[in-house]
Scaffold this active site. Structure first.
Site, PDB file in Angstrom:
ATOM      1  N   THR A   1       0.857  -1.190   0.000  1.00 29.80           N
ATOM      2  CA  THR A   1       0.000   0.000   0.000  1.00 29.80           C
ATOM      3  C   THR A   1       0.893   1.241   0.000  1.00 29.80           C
ATOM      4  O   THR A   1       2.020   1.217   0.498  1.00 29.80           O
ATOM      5  CB  THR A   1      -0.957   0.024   1.209  1.00 29.80           C
ATOM      6  N   GLY A   2       0.388   2.302  -0.583  1.00 32.08           N
ATOM      7  CA  GLY A   2       1.177   3.535  -0.679  1.00 32.08           C
ATOM      8  C   GLY A   2       2.441   3.309  -1.486  1.00 32.08           C
ATOM      9  O   GLY A   2       3.525   3.765  -1.113  1.00 32.08           O
TER      10      GLY A   2
ATOM     11  N   TYR B   1      -0.121  12.015  14.589  1.00 30.66           N
ATOM     12  CA  TYR B   1       0.787  11.137  13.834  1.00 30.66           C
ATOM     13  C   TYR B   1       1.432  10.100  14.758  1.00 30.66           C
ATOM     14  O   TYR B   1       1.414   8.898  14.460  1.00 30.66           O
ATOM     15  CB  TYR B   1       1.872  11.970  13.134  1.00 30.66           C
TER      16      TYR B   1
HETATM   17  N1  LIG Z   1       9.714   9.629   5.368  1.00 30.11           N
HETATM   18  C1  LIG Z   1      10.034   9.407   6.624  1.00 30.11           C
HETATM   19  O1  LIG Z   1      10.981  10.020   7.166  1.00 30.11           O
HETATM   20  C2  LIG Z   1       9.254   8.395   7.442  1.00 30.11           C
HETATM   21  C3  LIG Z   1       9.716   8.105   8.742  1.00 30.11           C
HETATM   22  C4  LIG Z   1       9.019   7.174   9.502  1.00 30.11           C
HETATM   23  C5  LIG Z   1       7.902   6.536   8.968  1.00 30.11           C
HETATM   24  N2  LIG Z   1       7.476   6.845   7.711  1.00 30.11           N
HETATM   25  C6  LIG Z   1       6.274   6.133   7.207  1.00 30.11           C
HETATM   26  O2  LIG Z   1       6.569   5.596   5.936  1.00 30.11           O
HETATM   27  C7  LIG Z   1       5.346   5.424   5.199  1.00 30.11           C
HETATM   28  C8  LIG Z   1       5.549   5.921   3.779  1.00 30.11           C
HETATM   29  O3  LIG Z   1       5.836   7.316   3.833  1.00 30.11           O
HETATM   30  P1  LIG Z   1       6.757   8.090   2.768  1.00 30.11           P
HETATM   31  O4  LIG Z   1       7.729   8.862   3.560  1.00 30.11           O
HETATM   32  O5  LIG Z   1       7.237   7.171   1.707  1.00 30.11           O
HETATM   33  O6  LIG Z   1       5.667   9.132   2.181  1.00 30.11           O
HETATM   34  P2  LIG Z   1       5.154   9.418   0.695  1.00 30.11           P
HETATM   35  O7  LIG Z   1       6.302   9.519  -0.253  1.00 30.11           O
HETATM   36  O8  LIG Z   1       4.272  10.606   0.854  1.00 30.11           O
HETATM   37  O9  LIG Z   1       4.276   8.147   0.323  1.00 30.11           O
HETATM   38  C9  LIG Z   1       3.047   7.897   0.965  1.00 30.11           C
HETATM   39  C10 LIG Z   1       2.231   6.900   0.205  1.00 30.11           C
HETATM   40  O10 LIG Z   1       0.989   6.719   0.932  1.00 30.11           O
HETATM   41  C11 LIG Z   1      -0.099   6.950   0.062  1.00 30.11           C
HETATM   42  N3  LIG Z   1      -1.213   7.592   0.764  1.00 30.11           N
HETATM   43  C12 LIG Z   1      -1.173   8.715   1.523  1.00 30.11           C
HETATM   44  N4  LIG Z   1      -2.413   9.027   1.928  1.00 30.11           N
HETATM   45  C13 LIG Z   1      -3.261   8.094   1.409  1.00 30.11           C
HETATM   46  C14 LIG Z   1      -4.671   7.886   1.449  1.00 30.11           C
HETATM   47  N5  LIG Z   1      -5.506   8.730   2.059  1.00 30.11           N
HETATM   48  N6  LIG Z   1      -5.173   6.810   0.805  1.00 30.11           N
HETATM   49  C15 LIG Z   1      -4.374   5.957   0.129  1.00 30.11           C
HETATM   50  N7  LIG Z   1      -3.033   6.114   0.049  1.00 30.11           N
HETATM   51  C16 LIG Z   1      -2.490   7.174   0.664  1.00 30.11           C
HETATM   52  C17 LIG Z   1       0.421   7.861  -1.035  1.00 30.11           C
HETATM   53  O11 LIG Z   1      -0.391   7.706  -2.177  1.00 30.11           O
HETATM   54  P3  LIG Z   1      -0.550   8.839  -3.339  1.00 30.11           P
HETATM   55  O12 LIG Z   1       0.834   9.373  -3.590  1.00 30.11           O
HETATM   56  O13 LIG Z   1      -1.042   8.095  -4.517  1.00 30.11           O
HETATM   57  O14 LIG Z   1      -1.444   9.865  -2.813  1.00 30.11           O
HETATM   58  C18 LIG Z   1       1.855   7.360  -1.205  1.00 30.11           C
HETATM   59  O15 LIG Z   1       1.888   6.267  -2.086  1.00 30.11           O
HETATM   60  C19 LIG Z   1       4.274   6.164   6.001  1.00 30.11           C
HETATM   61  O16 LIG Z   1       3.495   5.211   6.697  1.00 30.11           O
HETATM   62  C20 LIG Z   1       5.072   7.032   6.969  1.00 30.11           C
HETATM   63  O17 LIG Z   1       4.360   7.275   8.177  1.00 30.11           O
HETATM   64  C21 LIG Z   1       8.129   7.757   6.934  1.00 30.11           C
END
Ligand SMILES: NC(=O)c1ccc[n+]([C@@H]2O[C@H](COP(=O)([O-])OP(=O)(O)OC[C@H]3O[C@@H](n4cnc5c(N)ncnc54)[C@H](OP(=O)(O)O)[C@@H]3O)[C@@H](O)[C@H]2O)c1
Length: 308
Positions: free
Chosen positions: A25-26, A175
């Site tokens: 997912t995502g 969050y």
């Molecule tokens: N980046 C960090 O530093 C970090 C640190 C700790 C944990 N995380 C976790 O890692 C995971 C991925 O984050 P990321 O950093 O890769 O962010 P990202 O680049 O923004 O990717 C997020 C993904 O989640 C999807 N998404 C967001 N809201 C959604 C919704 N309402 N319904 C369906 N899909 C949704 C997005 O889909 P669309 O693009 O198609 O909208 C995208 O594919 C998250 O769970 C985040 O909490 C990230």
């Protein structure tokens, strides 16, 4: 020297996932995209989920192997249900071997979903709960469930009040609460799977600090700009404590593919190793309570393992 492929950094480049099916997912952006690409390179058929059709199709075109893009918005539970229905239809009786709950983000605007649930909790936790429930019968007997949490869970307090309200909304509190829910869900799910005699595993993880993903894109403009600039710098220069997007996918790929964790369940991982989560994430009563609240909010009954 940073590995350019997540499966190399995770030490699983020699694992063959041929014949296996994964749902990430995502996967239209960031960590999920890199996870999906790595699992595809290892031989898995990959379902790509996200909202953005163009980005989803672009990831699909990059996969070296078979894949399908299924759009769904987790802002309503109906969206989660539609994803599960579409996946089941595409499986045609087949099973899912790897389920990576990665979709999520940090949403600085306080809002309720169409089901009148606080948005961050709904997207970051409840969608994973509901999707696992809906796909449970389609999981392979030794399926691996991987839940992307965060070290932010350490700041989370599971105050179960206010899940239907956004008055006094504080985005970081919301969050970190949702990320604490991720760790508690992995733990409770693992316990219940074990009690039910299932060999399916469930683990949670912290991916790292990855400013180069789209993580900051739902933040208010000044913060969004700052994170984006930081991400661009970090992509070019090594910054201590900051990881690339590829590195961000490594622990997810490790949990999805490594033989070393074939039977490990209910744990929290960081840098491809078990890490002790926060005390509030180790509380059995809280984990059970979260399960019940998730059932209530999803309006489902899932007594997995309890009556086994
Ligand atoms: N980046 C960090 O530093 C970090 C640190 C700790 C944990 N995380 C976790 O890692 C995971 C991925 O984050 P990321 O950093 O890769 O962010 P990202 O680049 O923004 O990717 C997020 C993904 O989640 C999807 N998404 C967001 N809201 C959604 C919704 N309402 N319904 C369906 N899909 C949704 C997005 O889909 P669309 O693009 O198609 O909208 C995208 O594919 C998250 O769970 C985040 O909490 C990230």
């Amino acid at each position: 020297m940073t590995a350019s492929k997540a499966e190399v950094g995770a030490g699983v480049a020699d694992v063959a996932l041929d014949g296996q099916t994964a749902l990430v997912t995502g996967a239209t952006a960031g960590i999920g995209r890199e996870t999906a690409l790595a699992l595809s390179r290892l031989g898995a058929r990959v379902f790509i989920h996200g909202r953005d059709r163009d980005r989803g199709e672009a990831v699909l075109n990059e996969l070296p192997g078979d894949g399908t893009f299924i759009p769904a918005d987790f802002a309503t539970q109906a969206g989660v249900t539609r994803l599960a229905e579409d996946v089941r239809a595409q499986l045609e009786g087949g099973t899912i071997d790897i389920l990576v709950h990665n979709a999520g983000g940090w949403f600085t605007d306080g809002q309720l979903t169409g089901d009148r649930i606080e948005y961050t909790f709904a997207v970051n936790h409840l969608a994973s709960f509901r999707l696992t429930y809906e796909l449970f019968e389609a999981l392979a007997p030794t399926a691996r469930i991987v839940i992307v949490s965060s070290e932010a869970h350490r700041q989370g307090s599971l105050d179960f009040t206010g899940l239907r309200s956004v008055s006094n909304y504080r985005s970081w509190n919301a969050y970190s609460r949702s990320k604490l829910a991720n760790v508690l869900f992995a733990r409770e799910l693992a316990d219940r799977l074990d009690a039910a005699g299932e060999s399916i595993t469930a683990n949670a993880l912290h991916p790292g600090v990855i400013p180069g993903s789209g993580f900051g894109r739902h933040a208010l403009a000044p913060l969004r700009g700052l994170m984006s600039a930081f991400g661009s710098i970090a992509a070019k220069l090594p910054v201590p404590g900051v990881d690339s997007v590829v590195e961000g996918a490594e622990t997810s790929v490790y949990l999805a593919a490594s033989p070393a964790v074939e039977e490990v369940s209910g744990k929290y991982f960081k840098d491809c190793a078990i890490e002790t989560p926060a005390p509030q994430a180790r509380d059995d009563a809280t984990a059970d309570r979260l399960w019940q609240i998730s059932e209530e909010l999803c309006e489902i009954e899932w007594p997995l393992g309890v009556d086994a």
